[in-house]
Design an enzyme around this catalytic site. Structure first.
Site, PDB file in Angstrom:
ATOM      1  N   GLU A  24       0.963  -1.090  -0.110  1.00 15.23           N
ATOM      2  CA  GLU A  24       0.049  -0.094   0.049  1.00 15.23           C
ATOM      3  C   GLU A  24       0.975   1.184  -0.012  1.00 15.23           C
ATOM      4  O   GLU A  24       2.108   1.299   0.379  1.00 15.23           O
ATOM      5  CB  GLU A  24      -0.857  -0.043   1.132  1.00 15.23           C
ATOM      6  CG  GLU A  24      -0.285  -0.078   2.629  1.00 15.23           C
ATOM      7  CD  GLU A  24      -0.917   0.586   3.516  1.00 15.23           C
ATOM      8  OE1 GLU A  24      -1.570   1.612   3.518  1.00 15.23           O
ATOM      9  OE2 GLU A  24      -1.102  -0.251   4.794  1.00 15.23           O
ATOM     10  N   LYS A  85      -5.855  10.568   0.730  1.00 11.41           N
ATOM     11  CA  LYS A  85      -5.832   9.139   1.399  1.00 11.41           C
ATOM     12  C   LYS A  85      -7.179   8.309   0.734  1.00 11.41           C
ATOM     13  O   LYS A  85      -8.028   8.766   0.852  1.00 11.41           O
ATOM     14  CB  LYS A  85      -5.934   8.921   2.864  1.00 11.41           C
ATOM     15  CG  LYS A  85      -6.479   7.783   3.413  1.00 11.41           C
ATOM     16  CD  LYS A  85      -6.095   7.779   4.981  1.00 11.41           C
ATOM     17  CE  LYS A  85      -6.876   6.733   5.858  1.00 11.41           C
ATOM     18  NZ  LYS A  85      -7.282   6.958   7.014  1.00 11.41           N
ATOM     19  N   VAL A 105      -5.383   0.128   2.853  1.00 19.99           N
ATOM     20  CA  VAL A 105      -5.518  -1.480   2.670  1.00 19.99           C
ATOM     21  C   VAL A 105      -6.782  -1.688   1.946  1.00 19.99           C
ATOM     22  O   VAL A 105      -6.450  -2.518   0.837  1.00 19.99           O
ATOM     23  CB  VAL A 105      -5.519  -2.122   4.178  1.00 19.99           C
ATOM     24  CG1 VAL A 105      -5.809  -3.576   4.005  1.00 19.99           C
ATOM     25  CG2 VAL A 105      -4.321  -1.891   4.965  1.00 19.99           C
ATOM     26  N   ASP A 137     -16.901   4.693  14.084  1.00 19.29           N
ATOM     27  CA  ASP A 137     -15.773   4.724  13.131  1.00 19.29           C
ATOM     28  C   ASP A 137     -15.297   3.339  13.110  1.00 19.29           C
ATOM     29  O   ASP A 137     -14.546   3.124  14.029  1.00 19.29           O
ATOM     30  CB  ASP A 137     -14.991   5.775  13.732  1.00 19.29           C
ATOM     31  CG  ASP A 137     -13.470   6.054  12.759  1.00 19.29           C
ATOM     32  OD1 ASP A 137     -13.525   5.195  11.925  1.00 19.29           O
ATOM     33  OD2 ASP A 137     -13.001   7.032  13.080  1.00 19.29           O
ATOM     34  N   SER A 139     -13.198   0.955  10.172  1.00 20.88           N
ATOM     35  CA  SER A 139     -12.442   0.984   9.073  1.00 20.88           C
ATOM     36  C   SER A 139     -13.182   0.254   7.778  1.00 20.88           C
ATOM     37  O   SER A 139     -13.711  -1.095   8.055  1.00 20.88           O
ATOM     38  CB  SER A 139     -11.115   0.811   9.254  1.00 20.88           C
ATOM     39  OG  SER A 139     -10.459   0.809   7.862  1.00 20.88           O
ATOM     40  N   ALA A 140     -13.230   0.844   6.582  1.00 22.62           N
ATOM     41  CA  ALA A 140     -13.604   0.019   5.457  1.00 22.62           C
ATOM     42  C   ALA A 140     -12.721  -1.152   5.154  1.00 22.62           C
ATOM     43  O   ALA A 140     -13.115  -2.009   4.384  1.00 22.62           O
ATOM     44  CB  ALA A 140     -13.675   0.900   4.077  1.00 22.62           C
ATOM     45  N   ASP A 141     -11.518  -1.204   5.738  1.00 23.20           N
ATOM     46  CA  ASP A 141     -10.480  -2.327   5.446  1.00 23.20           C
ATOM     47  C   ASP A 141     -11.231  -3.711   5.897  1.00 23.20           C
ATOM     48  O   ASP A 141     -11.062  -4.527   5.474  1.00 23.20           O
ATOM     49  CB  ASP A 141      -9.324  -2.107   6.382  1.00 23.20           C
ATOM     50  CG  ASP A 141      -8.525  -0.942   6.144  1.00 23.20           C
ATOM     51  OD1 ASP A 141      -8.501  -0.468   4.832  1.00 23.20           O
ATOM     52  OD2 ASP A 141      -7.322  -0.818   6.599  1.00 23.20           O
ATOM     53  N   LYS A 158      -3.385  -2.016  15.367  1.00 23.77           N
ATOM     54  CA  LYS A 158      -2.805  -1.124  16.578  1.00 23.77           C
ATOM     55  C   LYS A 158      -3.816  -1.179  17.745  1.00 23.77           C
ATOM     56  O   LYS A 158      -5.019  -1.215  17.528  1.00 23.77           O
ATOM     57  CB  LYS A 158      -2.715   0.269  15.946  1.00 23.77           C
ATOM     58  CG  LYS A 158      -1.548   0.227  14.983  1.00 23.77           C
ATOM     59  CD  LYS A 158      -0.886   1.560  15.063  1.00 23.77           C
ATOM     60  CE  LYS A 158       0.402   1.370  14.056  1.00 23.77           C
ATOM     61  NZ  LYS A 158       0.526   2.334  13.310  1.00 23.77           N
TER      62      LYS A 158
END
Ligand code: PSU
Ligand code: MN
Length: 304
Positions: A24, A85, A105, A137, A139-141, A158
């Site tokens: 990435e 981003k 990602v 919130d 992530s779309a990951d 993390k």
């Protein structure tokens, strides 16, 4: 099909049957500090070559989807200060309007799949943020892992995130979370998050076989391989937890929202740990690049 530009190195690898590993670019533009980011990006690529595979760093440059960057392009991206981003939602808009952006990602998985690349190495994936019960919130990951057939090698997620909620969400989405070589789910800078990983595999061949088996069964989505940071490079949990609390408090005070949250927290962590978080980050990404090259090599030996 959307046109993508293969770098000469990637085109040669494809013609010669060399295994490819996607990388990435958000980690370069938003995840690591300038000017070390360029040097680190090059070292990650070198690690993949040393493992007998070819790196394909992915980005959008002037509206062109790039599969593999030439050294000057990597250099430009690393020093550009205001790169966008790009996640799943942003990728088509950026391509359609001739924009330049770094892929997360999620977006890197999409691009890798379009280019026929099955393995992707990174540092950490996005996940469910702490306080997601009110901020929403997530992530779309995570959703990408549920729908795009790429095996992603990361050092877990993390600890700035809510790790139990991240694992629960991945379970709901049917994403295999496979720890490499240990039972505990790793927490990026630390080897052990205190949570058990749902699945464990101990060699690249088995990881490659389970990737293939998913495809043969017609199951959508990829696999998350959680590769613990090498012991010599880890930061003890107690030490990192203090910095995390401060960084989260600062984000709240500053009112950071949306896609700015992750880069803000990473930057605060670097300052709060006097650069130690970045040194650990480098070590774990290189470790992930090595494992990804081995998995890609094994996948090359198994017919689809
Ligand atoms: N986690 C890291 N380093 C990173 C990122 C996440 O440890 O650089 C980046 C990746 O590109 C990831 C993205 O896909 O942040 C997730 O952003 P968000 O939480 O806004 O989905
Ligand atoms: Mn988010």
């Amino acid at each position: 099909m959307i046109a993508c530009d293969m770098s000469p190195e990637v085109a040669r690898a494809r013609a010669g049957g060399t295994p490819l590993v996607a990388l990435e670019s958000t980690i370069i533009t938003h995840g690591l500090p300038h000017p070390q980011n360029l040097d680190i990006a090059r070292r990650i690529e070198a690690e993949i070559r040393a493992g007998g595979a070819t790196p394909a760093t992915i980005a959008v440059l002037d509206g062109r989807l790039k599969i593999g960057l030439e050294d000057t392009q990597l250099d430009d991206l690393a020093k550009a200060g205001d790169v966008r981003k790009l996640s799943r939602a942003d990728l088509p808009v950026a391509i359609a309007t001739g924009a330049t952006g770094a892929t997360t990602v999620a977006a890197t998985m999409i691009a890798a799949h379009l280019a026929g690349i099955e393995v992707f190495a990174t540092g950490g994936i996005g996940g469910v943020h702490r306080g997601a019960e009110t901020s929403f919130d997530i992530s779309a990951d995570l959703h990408e892992l549920a729908q795009t057939p790429v095996t992603v090698v990361a050092a877990g997620a993390k600890a700035i995130l809510d790790l139990p909620k991240t694992l629960e969400t991945l379970e709901t989405l049917g994403v295999p979370v496979i720890t490499f070589g240990q039972d505990a789910f790793p927490a990026f800078w630390s080897r052990d998050s205190g949570l058990a990983a749902p699945l464990r595999l101990d060699n690249p061949r088995d990881i490659a076989r389970s990737h293939r088996t998913r495809g043969q069964m017609g199951l959508a989505g990829g696999q998350l391989i959680a590769n613990p940071i090498p012991a010599a490079d880890e930061i003890p949990r107690a030490e990192i937890d203090r910095a995390i609390s401060t960084a989260l408090g600062d984000a709240k005070t500053a009112g950071v929202l949306g896609k700015d949250v992750t880069p803000y927290l990473l930057d605060r962590m670097q300052a709060l740990t006097q650069g130690r978080s970045v040194r650990a980050n480098i070590a774990l990404v290189l470790n992930n690049a090595r494992l990804a090259a081995r998995i890609a090599t094994e996948l090359g030996k198994i017919a689809t």
